[in-house]
Design a protein around this motif. Structure first.
Motif, PDB file in Angstrom:
ATOM      1  N   ILE A  32       6.534   3.993  -4.676  1.00  0.00           N
ATOM      2  CA  ILE A  32       6.015   2.410  -5.318  1.00  0.00           C
ATOM      3  C   ILE A  32       7.774   2.751  -6.622  1.00  0.00           C
ATOM      4  CG2 ILE A  32       5.292   0.895  -7.006  1.00  0.00           C
ATOM      5  CD1 ILE A  32       2.579   1.514  -5.432  1.00  0.00           C
ATOM      6  N   PHE A  33       7.132   3.586  -7.142  1.00  0.00           N
ATOM      7  CA  PHE A  33       8.573   3.930  -8.350  1.00  0.00           C
ATOM      8  C   PHE A  33       9.435   4.163  -7.932  1.00  0.00           C
ATOM      9  CE2 PHE A  33       3.759   3.113 -10.760  1.00  0.00           C
ATOM     10  CZ  PHE A  33       4.408   2.263 -11.161  1.00  0.00           C
ATOM     11  N   LEU A  34       9.998   5.610  -7.565  1.00  0.00           N
ATOM     12  CA  LEU A  34      10.718   6.387  -6.837  1.00  0.00           C
ATOM     13  C   LEU A  34      11.736   4.999  -6.398  1.00  0.00           C
ATOM     14  CD1 LEU A  34      10.176   9.935  -7.056  1.00  0.00           C
ATOM     15  CD2 LEU A  34      11.065   8.812  -8.880  1.00  0.00           C
ATOM     16  N   GLY A  35      10.993   4.415  -4.992  1.00  0.00           N
ATOM     17  CA  GLY A  35      11.491   3.774  -4.009  1.00  0.00           C
ATOM     18  C   GLY A  35      11.970   2.429  -4.800  1.00  0.00           C
ATOM     19  N   SER A  36      11.572   2.338  -6.270  1.00  0.00           N
ATOM     20  CA  SER A  36      11.716   0.719  -6.468  1.00  0.00           C
ATOM     21  C   SER A  36      13.106   0.857  -7.561  1.00  0.00           C
ATOM     22  CB  SER A  36      11.010   0.553  -7.472  1.00  0.00           C
ATOM     23  OG  SER A  36       9.395   0.020  -7.034  1.00  0.00           O
ATOM     24  N   LEU A  37      13.416   2.353  -7.565  1.00  0.00           N
ATOM     25  CA  LEU A  37      14.457   2.742  -8.976  1.00  0.00           C
ATOM     26  C   LEU A  37      15.211   3.047  -7.744  1.00  0.00           C
ATOM     27  CD1 LEU A  37      15.172   3.460 -11.485  1.00  0.00           C
ATOM     28  CD2 LEU A  37      14.444   6.241 -10.658  1.00  0.00           C
ATOM     29  N   ILE A  38      15.252   3.191  -6.563  1.00  0.00           N
ATOM     30  CA  ILE A  38      16.834   3.956  -6.006  1.00  0.00           C
ATOM     31  C   ILE A  38      17.331   2.450  -5.527  1.00  0.00           C
ATOM     32  CG2 ILE A  38      17.107   4.157  -3.377  1.00  0.00           C
ATOM     33  CD1 ILE A  38      14.883   5.951  -3.241  1.00  0.00           C
ATOM     34  N   THR A  39      16.223   0.985  -5.319  1.00  0.00           N
ATOM     35  CA  THR A  39      16.672  -0.778  -5.154  1.00  0.00           C
ATOM     36  C   THR A  39      17.703  -0.357  -6.342  1.00  0.00           C
ATOM     37  OG1 THR A  39      14.974  -0.882  -3.975  1.00  0.00           O
ATOM     38  CG2 THR A  39      16.069  -2.296  -5.079  1.00  0.00           C
ATOM     39  N   LEU A  40      16.841  -0.494  -7.790  1.00  0.00           N
ATOM     40  CA  LEU A  40      17.579  -0.627  -8.891  1.00  0.00           C
ATOM     41  C   LEU A  40      18.864   0.223  -8.994  1.00  0.00           C
ATOM     42  CD1 LEU A  40      17.037  -1.961 -11.818  1.00  0.00           C
ATOM     43  CD2 LEU A  40      16.217   0.429 -12.619  1.00  0.00           C
ATOM     44  N   ILE A  41      19.206   1.030  -9.198  1.00  0.00           N
ATOM     45  CA  ILE A  41      19.959   1.953  -8.895  1.00  0.00           C
ATOM     46  C   ILE A  41      21.839   1.266  -7.893  1.00  0.00           C
ATOM     47  CG2 ILE A  41      21.431   3.738  -8.226  1.00  0.00           C
ATOM     48  CD1 ILE A  41      19.276   5.685  -9.814  1.00  0.00           C
ATOM     49  N   SER A  42      20.630   0.869  -6.372  1.00  0.00           N
ATOM     50  CA  SER A  42      21.483   0.438  -5.307  1.00  0.00           C
ATOM     51  C   SER A  42      22.553  -1.459  -5.796  1.00  0.00           C
ATOM     52  CB  SER A  42      20.708   0.318  -4.121  1.00  0.00           C
ATOM     53  OG  SER A  42      19.999  -0.474  -4.162  1.00  0.00           O
ATOM     54  N   CYS A  43      21.851  -1.436  -7.075  1.00  0.00           N
ATOM     55  CA  CYS A  43      21.660  -3.273  -6.985  1.00  0.00           C
ATOM     56  C   CYS A  43      22.278  -2.796  -8.166  1.00  0.00           C
ATOM     57  CB  CYS A  43      21.077  -3.714  -7.669  1.00  0.00           C
ATOM     58  SG  CYS A  43      19.505  -4.478  -5.593  1.00  0.00           S
ATOM     59  N   PHE A  44      22.557  -2.191  -9.028  1.00  0.00           N
ATOM     60  CA  PHE A  44      23.809  -2.461  -9.562  1.00  0.00           C
ATOM     61  C   PHE A  44      24.633  -1.207  -9.720  1.00  0.00           C
ATOM     62  CE2 PHE A  44      25.825   0.289 -13.056  1.00  0.00           C
ATOM     63  CZ  PHE A  44      25.711  -0.651 -14.510  1.00  0.00           C
ATOM     64  N   CYS A  45      25.559  -0.673  -8.442  1.00  0.00           N
ATOM     65  CA  CYS A  45      26.280  -0.670  -8.397  1.00  0.00           C
ATOM     66  C   CYS A  45      26.905  -1.718  -7.203  1.00  0.00           C
ATOM     67  CB  CYS A  45      26.415   1.105  -6.583  1.00  0.00           C
ATOM     68  SG  CYS A  45      25.897   2.399  -7.989  1.00  0.00           S
ATOM     69  N   THR A  46      26.309  -2.419  -6.074  1.00  0.00           N
ATOM     70  CA  THR A  46      26.245  -3.467  -5.905  1.00  0.00           C
ATOM     71  C   THR A  46      26.947  -4.552  -6.802  1.00  0.00           C
ATOM     72  OG1 THR A  46      25.025  -3.375  -3.964  1.00  0.00           O
ATOM     73  CG2 THR A  46      25.938  -5.404  -4.502  1.00  0.00           C
ATOM     74  N   TYR A  47      26.140  -4.669  -7.954  1.00  0.00           N
ATOM     75  CA  TYR A  47      26.758  -5.809  -9.225  1.00  0.00           C
ATOM     76  C   TYR A  47      28.626  -5.168  -8.896  1.00  0.00           C
ATOM     77  CZ  TYR A  47      27.380  -6.961 -13.611  1.00  0.00           C
ATOM     78  OH  TYR A  47      28.195  -7.888 -14.734  1.00  0.00           O
ATOM     79  N   LEU A  48      28.561  -3.575  -9.788  1.00  0.00           N
ATOM     80  CA  LEU A  48      29.374  -3.486 -10.047  1.00  0.00           C
ATOM     81  C   LEU A  48      30.691  -3.246  -8.664  1.00  0.00           C
ATOM     82  CD1 LEU A  48      29.139   0.167 -11.841  1.00  0.00           C
ATOM     83  CD2 LEU A  48      29.882  -2.611 -12.924  1.00  0.00           C
ATOM     84  N   ILE A  49      30.175  -3.413  -7.363  1.00  0.00           N
ATOM     85  CA  ILE A  49      31.663  -3.656  -6.636  1.00  0.00           C
ATOM     86  C   ILE A  49      31.828  -5.850  -6.844  1.00  0.00           C
ATOM     87  CG2 ILE A  49      32.070  -4.347  -3.303  1.00  0.00           C
ATOM     88  CD1 ILE A  49      31.927  -1.092  -5.112  1.00  0.00           C
ATOM     89  N   GLY A  60       0.798  -1.681   0.154  1.00  0.00           N
ATOM     90  CA  GLY A  60      -0.074   0.193   0.031  1.00  0.00           C
ATOM     91  C   GLY A  60       0.785   1.188   0.114  1.00  0.00           C
ATOM     92  N   CYS A  61       1.489   0.891  -0.713  1.00  0.00           N
ATOM     93  CA  CYS A  61       2.890   2.408  -0.660  1.00  0.00           C
ATOM     94  C   CYS A  61       2.572   4.147  -1.895  1.00  0.00           C
ATOM     95  CB  CYS A  61       4.630   1.672  -1.373  1.00  0.00           C
ATOM     96  SG  CYS A  61       5.103   0.871   0.419  1.00  0.00           S
ATOM     97  N   THR A  62       2.461   5.178  -1.148  1.00  0.00           N
ATOM     98  CA  THR A  62       2.182   5.546  -2.618  1.00  0.00           C
ATOM     99  C   THR A  62       2.733   4.823  -4.161  1.00  0.00           C
ATOM    100  OG1 THR A  62       4.108   7.132  -1.790  1.00  0.00           O
ATOM    101  CG2 THR A  62       2.202   7.218  -0.560  1.00  0.00           C
ATOM    102  N   ILE A  63       1.981   5.783  -4.891  1.00  0.00           N
ATOM    103  CA  ILE A  63       2.647   5.612  -6.070  1.00  0.00           C
ATOM    104  C   ILE A  63       4.076   6.041  -6.542  1.00  0.00           C
ATOM    105  CG2 ILE A  63       2.646   6.716  -8.726  1.00  0.00           C
ATOM    106  CD1 ILE A  63       0.583   4.636  -7.988  1.00  0.00           C
ATOM    107  N   ALA A  64       4.221   7.387  -5.922  1.00  0.00           N
ATOM    108  CA  ALA A  64       6.011   7.959  -5.840  1.00  0.00           C
ATOM    109  C   ALA A  64       6.890   7.184  -5.209  1.00  0.00           C
ATOM    110  CB  ALA A  64       5.597   9.145  -4.688  1.00  0.00           C
TER     111      ALA A  64
END
Length: 168
Positions: A73-90, A67-71
């Motif tokens: 849902i998408f921006l929070g998930s985008l943060i996860t995407l970016i952080s996971c990509f950076c973790t992958y590079l490490i 039940g999160c807000t639309i922002a």
């Protein structure tokens, strides 16, 4: 990354695990004060590149179901995407296990702690609350990622070493 049915299935399982582990702690899985054991999975990009989109999709679904807000849902998930990509590079460039965990875990801890409260600030407009939320998220993310995630990392490393064909 070479596409395979095995990797696609693994990605689906990772996304589903993120949702289930979030839903298990539903009352405290979202909101200003939150703890998600599913965030331990954000260390999986150290092993599997397919976990990056899987965790993004899992986070979108978990945020929507809780039940999160639309922002959020998408921006929070985008943060996860970016952080996971950076973790992958490490994981790609660092070979020492402990250094991988410490540096790889910094991205989901710090990016979530700094940027999720900004999303929530849109709705609350209480600036002082931002700093409290940052501190709480630093603590909860650190517990999930460095506590649970470290256990996950070394357990998975043993499995990969024992059954390498399973994890190709």
């Amino acid at each position: 990354m070479k596409f395979s049915t095995k990797r696609l299935c693994r990605a689906g399982i990772i996304a589903a695990l993120y949702v289930v582990l979030t839903f298990v702690v539903f009352p405290i899985a979202s909101g200003a004060i939150q703890f998600r054991p599913s965030e331990a999975l954000t260390l999986l990009p150290l092993f599997f590149p397919e976990s990056i989109p899987a965790l993004f999709i899992g986070c979108i679904l978990a945020n929507w179901i809780t039940g999160c807000t639309i922002a959020d849902i998408f921006l929070g998930s985008l943060i996860t995407l970016i952080s996971c990509f950076c973790t992958y590079l490490i994981g790609k460039y660092i070979k020492n296990d402990w250094l991988k965990i410490i540096l790889g875990g910094l991205f989901p801890v710090i990016l979530n702690a700094l940027f999720l409260p900004l999303i929530w600030l849109i709705y609350t407009e209480l600036e002082y609350v931002y700093y409290l939320q940052v501190l709480f998220l630093l603590a909860s993310q650190s517990i999930a990622i460095y506590g649970l995630g470290t256990i996950l990392y070394f357990s998975l490393k043993k499995l990969v070493a024992r059954y390498p064909r399973l994890f190709e």
